[in-house]
Design a protein around this motif. Sequence first.
Motif, mmCIF file in Angstrom:
data_model
loop_
_atom_site.group_PDB
_atom_site.id
_atom_site.type_symbol
_atom_site.label_atom_id
_atom_site.label_comp_id
_atom_site.label_asym_id
_atom_site.label_seq_id
_atom_site.Cartn_x
_atom_site.Cartn_y
_atom_site.Cartn_z
ATOM 1 N N PHE A 38 108.447 4.494 80.486
ATOM 2 C CA PHE A 38 107.766 4.442 79.360
ATOM 3 C C PHE A 38 107.043 5.823 79.014
ATOM 4 C CE2 PHE A 38 108.009 0.062 80.598
ATOM 5 C CZ PHE A 38 107.732 -0.673 79.066
ATOM 6 N N VAL A 39 107.435 6.514 77.911
ATOM 7 C CA VAL A 39 106.848 7.749 77.483
ATOM 8 C C VAL A 39 106.000 7.746 76.260
ATOM 9 C CG1 VAL A 39 107.225 10.152 76.977
ATOM 10 C CG2 VAL A 39 108.680 9.112 78.629
ATOM 11 N N ARG A 60 104.629 3.027 88.442
ATOM 12 C CA ARG A 60 104.622 4.371 89.008
ATOM 13 C C ARG A 60 104.060 5.174 87.899
ATOM 14 N NH1 ARG A 60 109.368 8.290 90.017
ATOM 15 N NH2 ARG A 60 108.069 10.041 90.955
ATOM 16 N N ASP A 61 102.849 5.653 87.783
ATOM 17 C CA ASP A 61 102.418 6.559 87.034
ATOM 18 C C ASP A 61 102.632 7.999 87.387
ATOM 19 O OD1 ASP A 61 100.807 8.046 85.119
ATOM 20 O OD2 ASP A 61 98.590 6.967 85.639
ATOM 21 N N VAL A 87 109.391 0.291 87.320
ATOM 22 C CA VAL A 87 108.627 0.586 86.176
ATOM 23 C C VAL A 87 107.858 2.133 86.323
ATOM 24 C CG1 VAL A 87 107.205 -0.019 84.277
ATOM 25 C CG2 VAL A 87 108.585 -1.749 85.389
ATOM 26 N N SER A 88 108.107 2.901 85.301
ATOM 27 C CA SER A 88 107.355 4.206 85.564
ATOM 28 C C SER A 88 106.575 4.621 84.309
ATOM 29 C CB SER A 88 108.353 5.230 86.067
ATOM 30 O OG SER A 88 108.840 4.998 87.354
ATOM 31 N N LEU A 89 106.067 5.459 84.197
ATOM 32 C CA LEU A 89 105.045 5.590 82.892
ATOM 33 C C LEU A 89 104.598 7.213 82.994
ATOM 34 C CD1 LEU A 89 101.561 5.433 82.607
ATOM 35 C CD2 LEU A 89 102.563 3.404 84.090
ATOM 36 N N ARG A 105 108.270 17.640 80.680
ATOM 37 C CA ARG A 105 109.713 17.767 81.002
ATOM 38 C C ARG A 105 109.774 17.260 82.702
ATOM 39 N NH1 ARG A 105 112.966 22.339 77.843
ATOM 40 N NH2 ARG A 105 110.675 22.855 77.424
ATOM 41 N N ARG A 106 109.267 18.063 83.486
ATOM 42 C CA ARG A 106 109.246 18.080 84.868
ATOM 43 C C ARG A 106 109.080 16.486 85.326
ATOM 44 N NH1 ARG A 106 105.791 21.398 89.010
ATOM 45 N NH2 ARG A 106 104.009 19.812 88.165
ATOM 46 N N GLU A 107 108.288 15.873 84.638
ATOM 47 C CA GLU A 107 107.984 14.322 85.104
ATOM 48 C C GLU A 107 109.004 13.379 84.695
ATOM 49 O OE1 GLU A 107 104.157 16.685 85.505
ATOM 50 O OE2 GLU A 107 105.735 16.526 83.930
ATOM 51 N N ILE A 108 109.409 13.835 83.372
ATOM 52 C CA ILE A 108 110.200 12.655 82.941
ATOM 53 C C ILE A 108 111.908 13.107 83.038
ATOM 54 C CG2 ILE A 108 108.496 12.119 81.143
ATOM 55 C CD1 ILE A 108 109.951 13.626 78.831
#
Length: 298
Positions: A38-39, A60-61, A87-89, A105-108
Amino acid sequence: MQRQEAADVKAWRRWSVALTAFLAGTAALPVRAETILFVGNSFTFGAHSPVMRYRPDLVRDLNNEGIGGVPALFKTFAEEAGQNWTVSLETSPGKDLAFHYEQKRREIDGRWDVVILQDYSTLDAQRPGDPTRHAEAAGLIASMLRRANPRVRIELVTTWSRADLTYRTPSPWRGKPIDAMADDLAAGNAYALRRNPEIAGAIPVGQAWNRAWRDRVADPNPYDGIAYGQVDLWTWDQYHASAAGYYLEALVVFGKVTGYDVRRLGEQERAGRDLGLDPRVVGRLQAIAQAELTQAIP
């Protein structure tokens, strides 16, 4: 001949019993593990409501802020439905998709099965209702994600009408019917989808809110009091969602992504109980979500 027919009948019955047992056993098993990201911003992380810190251990945040939010509601529904989702966000308050592309960008950037993109509440903070920046940012993120997984499924969230911008604050929607803003946001997502055919579709959260008002499940004007027997989908700022509003959002997202009939979760669904929602309201919101999804999905 009669002996053969009797033997055939017995064999068929044994096969039928075995098949039934097999299907019953497999129905109880969770589906294969899938990943979903989720973004978004406060409309995803559940600002100004208990949803924000709801069961953060389930998700996972990627920013390590201890957020549960709508993603944790999604995960709770998945557990109840016997589905195995990781599930991540990645969320940030008041930000649009362009920010996430430029700064996160590095995170997603990774290999995901499904990605949910939720943009700023007016699409463009400087030019409310203009979908140009929204479509461009969604396209950039989609291209990046498809490089990591060409089969990734990307969905855009169509968010809800804001009561503050409809009834009080000057905006393009001031004085219009309460459902107008959500319809304009849906048109903005339709524009983004035309510009970016690699994006799978849009999730009609705002249209589910509109349906809740039409069906008198929710009150459309919080400034003149909440009608008896109806709920307020907004929180105190008449901008963000209440627990009921985020719950409806999560139902629509879960139903659209998985194809699961959310009415099957039932009035005693865990997240609804944890959030203190009236079981009757839980059932009515599930019915609203499913009705909107049935209309929206071919």
